[in-house]
Every structure is written in C-alpha cells, then in structure tokens.
Design an enzyme around this catalytic site. Structure first.
Site, PDB file in Angstrom:
ATOM      1  N   ASP A   1      86.461  62.341  61.095  1.00 12.25           N
ATOM      2  CA  ASP A   1      87.414  62.415  59.992  1.00 12.25           C
ATOM      3  C   ASP A   1      88.616  61.534  60.289  1.00 12.25           C
ATOM      4  O   ASP A   1      89.117  61.506  61.419  1.00 12.25           O
ATOM      5  CB  ASP A   1      87.876  63.866  59.784  1.00 12.25           C
ATOM      6  CG  ASP A   1      88.552  64.094  58.449  1.00 12.25           C
ATOM      7  OD1 ASP A   1      89.626  63.501  58.214  1.00 12.25           O
ATOM      8  OD2 ASP A   1      88.019  64.878  57.634  1.00 12.25           O
TER       9      ASP A   1
ATOM     10  N   LEU B   1      91.550  61.976  59.051  1.00  9.26           N
ATOM     11  CA  LEU B   1      92.736  62.830  58.980  1.00  9.26           C
ATOM     12  C   LEU B   1      93.807  62.214  58.077  1.00  9.26           C
ATOM     13  O   LEU B   1      94.947  61.967  58.496  1.00  9.26           O
ATOM     14  CB  LEU B   1      93.311  63.134  60.371  1.00  9.26           C
ATOM     15  CG  LEU B   1      92.440  64.005  61.272  1.00  9.26           C
ATOM     16  CD1 LEU B   1      93.156  64.297  62.592  1.00  9.26           C
ATOM     17  CD2 LEU B   1      92.041  65.314  60.588  1.00  9.26           C
TER      18      LEU B   1
ATOM     19  N   ALA C   1      83.123  62.414  53.416  1.00 14.35           N
ATOM     20  CA  ALA C   1      84.350  61.623  53.471  1.00 14.35           C
ATOM     21  C   ALA C   1      84.570  60.863  52.173  1.00 14.35           C
ATOM     22  O   ALA C   1      83.723  60.072  51.751  1.00 14.35           O
ATOM     23  CB  ALA C   1      84.286  60.647  54.646  1.00 14.35           C
TER      24      ALA C   1
ATOM     25  N   THR D   1      79.571  63.970  43.112  1.00 15.35           N
ATOM     26  CA  THR D   1      80.265  64.840  42.165  1.00 15.35           C
ATOM     27  C   THR D   1      79.631  64.711  40.787  1.00 15.35           C
ATOM     28  O   THR D   1      79.116  63.638  40.426  1.00 15.35           O
ATOM     29  CB  THR D   1      81.760  64.455  42.071  1.00 15.35           C
ATOM     30  OG1 THR D   1      82.369  65.133  40.961  1.00 15.35           O
ATOM     31  CG2 THR D   1      81.928  62.954  41.850  1.00 15.35           C
ATOM     32  N   ASP D   2      79.707  65.790  40.005  1.00 15.88           N
ATOM     33  CA  ASP D   2      79.187  65.706  38.631  1.00 15.88           C
ATOM     34  C   ASP D   2      80.073  64.846  37.744  1.00 15.88           C
ATOM     35  O   ASP D   2      79.686  64.499  36.627  1.00 15.88           O
ATOM     36  CB  ASP D   2      79.015  67.102  38.028  1.00 15.88           C
ATOM     37  CG  ASP D   2      80.326  67.850  37.841  1.00 15.88           C
ATOM     38  OD1 ASP D   2      81.370  67.396  38.358  1.00 15.88           O
ATOM     39  OD2 ASP D   2      80.308  68.912  37.188  1.00 15.88           O
ATOM     40  N   GLU D   3      81.255  64.450  38.244  1.00 15.09           N
ATOM     41  CA  GLU D   3      82.135  63.596  37.448  1.00 15.09           C
ATOM     42  C   GLU D   3      81.548  62.213  37.207  1.00 15.09           C
ATOM     43  O   GLU D   3      82.004  61.488  36.318  1.00 15.09           O
ATOM     44  CB  GLU D   3      83.519  63.492  38.091  1.00 15.09           C
ATOM     45  CG  GLU D   3      84.292  64.802  38.050  1.00 15.09           C
ATOM     46  CD  GLU D   3      85.760  64.637  38.359  1.00 15.09           C
ATOM     47  OE1 GLU D   3      86.335  63.606  37.947  1.00 15.09           O
ATOM     48  OE2 GLU D   3      86.326  65.522  39.009  1.00 15.09           O
TER      49      GLU D   3
ATOM     50  N   TYR E   1      88.216  57.068  40.340  1.00 14.60           N
ATOM     51  CA  TYR E   1      87.605  57.955  41.341  1.00 14.60           C
ATOM     52  C   TYR E   1      86.114  58.138  41.067  1.00 14.60           C
ATOM     53  O   TYR E   1      85.270  57.900  41.937  1.00 14.60           O
ATOM     54  CB  TYR E   1      88.308  59.313  41.366  1.00 14.60           C
ATOM     55  CG  TYR E   1      87.443  60.413  41.934  1.00 14.60           C
ATOM     56  CD1 TYR E   1      86.968  60.340  43.240  1.00 14.60           C
ATOM     57  CD2 TYR E   1      87.076  61.520  41.158  1.00 14.60           C
ATOM     58  CE1 TYR E   1      86.152  61.336  43.762  1.00 14.60           C
ATOM     59  CE2 TYR E   1      86.260  62.511  41.676  1.00 14.60           C
ATOM     60  CZ  TYR E   1      85.799  62.422  42.978  1.00 14.60           C
ATOM     61  OH  TYR E   1      84.989  63.395  43.481  1.00 14.60           O
TER      62      TYR E   1
ATOM     63  N   LYS F   1      82.653  56.875  43.143  1.00  9.95           N
ATOM     64  CA  LYS F   1      81.593  57.769  43.610  1.00  9.95           C
ATOM     65  C   LYS F   1      80.239  57.363  43.020  1.00  9.95           C
ATOM     66  O   LYS F   1      79.218  57.417  43.702  1.00  9.95           O
ATOM     67  CB  LYS F   1      81.916  59.218  43.261  1.00  9.95           C
ATOM     68  CG  LYS F   1      83.092  59.799  44.032  1.00  9.95           C
ATOM     69  CD  LYS F   1      82.832  59.850  45.532  1.00  9.95           C
ATOM     70  CE  LYS F   1      81.799  60.901  45.901  1.00  9.95           C
ATOM     71  NZ  LYS F   1      81.614  61.014  47.372  1.00  9.95           N
TER      72      LYS F   1
ATOM     73  N   LEU G   1      93.197  72.105  41.317  1.00  9.25           N
ATOM     74  CA  LEU G   1      93.598  72.907  40.156  1.00  9.25           C
ATOM     75  C   LEU G   1      93.925  74.366  40.476  1.00  9.25           C
ATOM     76  O   LEU G   1      95.030  74.839  40.192  1.00  9.25           O
ATOM     77  CB  LEU G   1      92.508  72.851  39.089  1.00  9.25           C
ATOM     78  CG  LEU G   1      92.834  73.616  37.792  1.00  9.25           C
ATOM     79  CD1 LEU G   1      93.977  72.956  37.047  1.00  9.25           C
ATOM     80  CD2 LEU G   1      91.600  73.715  36.904  1.00  9.25           C
TER      81      LEU G   1
END
Length: 248
Positions: free
Chosen positions: A33, A35, A82, A125-127, A150, A154, A190
């Site tokens: 990571d 960080l 990541a 992601t489903d986005e 974003y 992805k 959120l």
C-alpha cells in the site's frame, strides 16, 4: 497460498485481509500500500505481528517496487484493491486517477505475467456501467458507460486486465461491486460522512439531484464474495457483486 493484496490499508482491502487471515491461517499475505490519505495501518494494528502477514509500503505504478515484492515474496495470487476512488476528487483533478488506476494496474498485470502469478483479481466498481435509470439492473454483459473520470479510469483498468487474459492468457478475473459500508471506512464516503455531519449539526451533501438509486452491501459480504471468486472463479470472467439493497 501467497497473496499480494494491493491497497490493503484502505477500507475494503483491510477488511479483506482481516477476513482472509482469520479464515486461512495457512496463507501468507503481503499488504502492499502506498499509504495515501485513505490508507491507515491502524486498521490492521491488531494483526501486524502475525507471522503470516507482512506490510510493504509502495506504489503500484512503481515498476521496480512491484517487481521486487512479487518476485521476492513468490506471490501466487494478486488481489488489486489499490485505487483512487472518490468521484468528487476525480472531478477536481483526474491525473492521479489515471496514474494509479490505469498505469498502476498495467504495471501489476505486466509483472504478474513476468513472474507467472496464478491468479489476478481486479477489484472494480459497478460505476463503470454508468446510470441505471428508473428500473432494471446491471449484469455482466451491460455495456460500460462511465460518467466520471474515476469510473472511466476503472473501466479502462478493467479492459486492460481482460486484455491480458485474451492476449497472454494471464488468469485475470474482474469483480464489480456496488457501494460498500462497514468498519474502517474513510470519513469522506457517504454513510460515515452523513453520520459525522449529523452529529455536528452540519449540512448533508447530496451528489447530483439526490434522486440516484444506490445498492449497498456490507463490506464483509463483499470480502466473502471475493474469496469465492478467488477459490472458484473462472479466468476471463466478470463477476458482479451486489447487496440487493437499493436505496434512494
């Protein structure tokens, strides 16, 4: 099995490491990571002394660092959490999203191929599917239609990952999950943001016009699904992971 979990100090990555280290004490887990602001090693402080767990600080876009960790740790499988993952931040400056989410994924894929990694799971992601509309649902054949830098980054990473399966037979699987909630979530997201703001009598910011419908899944349910994909998933496939809990 020797697992490399990238982004393991973040929200979902940390929960996944904790889940796997308890379920599979015979596995060796390396947490890699960078960080950034969203990574917090306190999420894993109670397991940091386990013999089968090791943390290495590094950037997935750093070719030398990625080669060293995969080669020296003799990694069998990579779970790539990541990512830069906040929509609003991508609207302000998309460049870091391209470097981490696209270039970083390509570095991992190329290095995994070089050292013969036996499984590569790209956490997406489903986005990437965009807006659903008034009714219906996404499935694994839904065309990609990202609406933010974003989600576009992805989607690009997903396509790269699947291309390595088709072009080089690298055993890649892509998972696309809906919104997660649970322990160790960064407070800009959120649910923790709403809770924190409500406790301080601050406004509750809504993305867009507030009419978006979102599906929510508890983070450990997501972790269990990833484990199932790791154990039983078929290379070259996309698996959607949802909570069947849509809220407007």
């Amino acid at each position: 099995m020797r697992l490399l979990v990238t982004g393991g100090a973040g929200f979902i990555g940390a929960n996944f490491i904790r889940y796997m280290i308890e379920k599979y004490p015979e596995y060796d887990i390396v947490n890699f990571d960078k960080l950034t602001y969203a990574g917090n090693l306190d999420n894993l402080s109670d397991i940091e002394d386990r013999e089968n767990y090791r943390f290495i600080q590094g950037d997935i876009a750093d070719v030398r660092a990625v080669r060293e960790v995969i080669r020296d740790s003799r990694i069998d499988a990579i779970i790539n959490f990541a990512a830069e993952s906040h929509v609003d931040r991508s609207l302000d400056d998309a460049s870091v999203f391209i470097v981490t989410n696209v270039v970083g994924t390509q570095v991992l894929l190329q290095t995994a191929m070089k050292f013969g990694v036996s499984s590569f799971i790209q956490i997406s992601t489903d986005e990437v599917y965009g807006a659903l509309g008034a009714d219906g649902y996404f499935d694994e054949t839904t065309p990609l239609s990202p609406n933010s830098p974003y989600s576009a980054s992805k989607a690009s990473a997903d396509m790269l990952a699947l291309s390595y399966y088709r072009s080089f037979e690298l055993p890649v699987i892509v998972t696309r999950c809906s919104n997660n909630y649970g322990p160790y979530q960064f407070p800009e997201k959120l649910i923790p943001l709403f809770i924190a703001n409500a406790m301080e009598d601050k406004p509750l910011p809504i993305y867009g016009d507030g009419k978006y419908v979102r599906d929510w899944i508890y983070v450990l349910d997501h972790c269990r699904a990833i484990d199932m994909v790791l154990q039983e998933g078929k290379p070259g496939k996309v698996y959607n992971i949802g909570g069947n809990s849509e809220r407007e």
